[in-house]
Design an enzyme around this catalytic site. Sequence first.
Site, PDB file in Angstrom:
ATOM      1  N   ASP A  97       0.812  -1.222   0.000  1.00 16.35           N
ATOM      2  CA  ASP A  97       0.000   0.000   0.000  1.00 16.35           C
ATOM      3  C   ASP A  97       0.848   1.275   0.000  1.00 16.35           C
ATOM      4  O   ASP A  97       2.017   1.268   0.404  1.00 16.35           O
ATOM      5  CB  ASP A  97      -0.901   0.029   1.235  1.00 16.35           C
ATOM      6  N   ASP A  98       0.203   2.364  -0.427  1.00 19.84           N
ATOM      7  CA  ASP A  98       0.647   3.754  -0.254  1.00 19.84           C
ATOM      8  C   ASP A  98       1.613   4.257  -1.315  1.00 19.84           C
ATOM      9  O   ASP A  98       1.898   5.453  -1.335  1.00 19.84           O
ATOM     10  CB  ASP A  98       1.279   3.992   1.126  1.00 19.84           C
ATOM     11  N   HIS A 148      -6.138   3.246  -3.954  1.00 18.72           N
ATOM     12  CA  HIS A 148      -5.989   3.513  -2.515  1.00 18.72           C
ATOM     13  C   HIS A 148      -6.263   4.986  -2.221  1.00 18.72           C
ATOM     14  O   HIS A 148      -5.735   5.529  -1.248  1.00 18.72           O
ATOM     15  CB  HIS A 148      -4.583   3.120  -2.068  1.00 18.72           C
ATOM     16  N   HIS A 152      -4.857   9.542   0.529  1.00 21.92           N
ATOM     17  CA  HIS A 152      -4.852   8.654   1.703  1.00 21.92           C
ATOM     18  C   HIS A 152      -5.584   9.261   2.902  1.00 21.92           C
ATOM     19  O   HIS A 152      -5.092   9.283   4.020  1.00 21.92           O
ATOM     20  CB  HIS A 152      -3.405   8.308   2.092  1.00 21.92           C
ATOM     21  N   TYR A 189      -6.336   3.057   5.993  1.00 20.00           N
ATOM     22  CA  TYR A 189      -6.494   2.677   7.397  1.00 20.00           C
ATOM     23  C   TYR A 189      -7.515   1.547   7.593  1.00 20.00           C
ATOM     24  O   TYR A 189      -7.860   1.213   8.726  1.00 20.00           O
ATOM     25  CB  TYR A 189      -6.912   3.879   8.265  1.00 20.00           C
ATOM     26  N   HIS A 242       3.650  -2.388   3.119  1.00 16.88           N
ATOM     27  CA  HIS A 242       3.673  -1.041   2.550  1.00 16.88           C
ATOM     28  C   HIS A 242       4.971  -0.817   1.793  1.00 16.88           C
ATOM     29  O   HIS A 242       6.034  -1.323   2.193  1.00 16.88           O
ATOM     30  CB  HIS A 242       3.534   0.020   3.654  1.00 16.88           C
TER      31      HIS A 242
END
Length: 277
Positions: A97-98, A148, A152, A189, A242
């Site tokens: 992720d991210d 995503h 964020h 989250y 991540h």
Amino acid sequence: MEKDQLLTRRRALLTGAAALGAAGVAAALAPGTGNRAAPPPAAGPRAARRPLKPSEYRLSPLTGYGPPRSATGRTPVRGEPLLRVSGRGRTMVLTFDDGPDPRYTPHILDTLARYEVRAMFFVCGEMVTANRDLLARMADEGHVVGNHTWTHPLLTRLSRRRIRTEMERTCDIIEKTYGERPEWFRAPYGAWNRAAFRLGAELGMEPLAWTVDTLDWTTPGTATIVDRVEDGAAPGVVVLSHDAGGDRSQSVRALRRYLPELLDSGYHVTVPRRQHL
């Protein structure tokens, strides 16, 4: 006399063409083929199917994951995210992720390429803008890219309009850079609400969460991340890690350790594929 012979030959040609046309229509509407023409016959005997090599098996996507799309082609609106995948054998999915982040994502891609494994990357739109080359590489190497959001945010604190903007902008830049619109999304989250599920479905995406959380964002140490993945390994598991959002050097090193161990233990690390009707 000559004129009669020409007429006779013309009638013969027309009769033959009509016969061929009728045969073609009959084949096209044969039972079991619908309105599509039947496929041409195979040239020669059918070759025996050779067994897949380990690398080919690792690269093959999962099938039968989740309920298929409805006959109308609409994505179902879910009340909770999908947590794991279904498939034959000891299959697992790795997700990151991210990102993408030029400091860490290339190293993760290098490790995946070394072991001929595909993974899922849930990217943030604002990160893609400065790292389009990494998304292009993901496309070239067969990885799945999911949505995503753009910045964020915590979706449960946003209006419906803001959530749509976050998701839609990210869909647009993924399509422009990766080449396809995303079919999966993940709430930042892990905070989902009804608006996120509905808007995700309207944009043609399924919500995917995770089964094993490495908590790598807390930088617990490389060995701890490895232990969490190996302890949680099981058929159908989705692992969350991540590749951006902070110092992800531990995540990079951990992948280098646990990926070959999973493969040696008989796990097939691959990506899900949605069924389309």
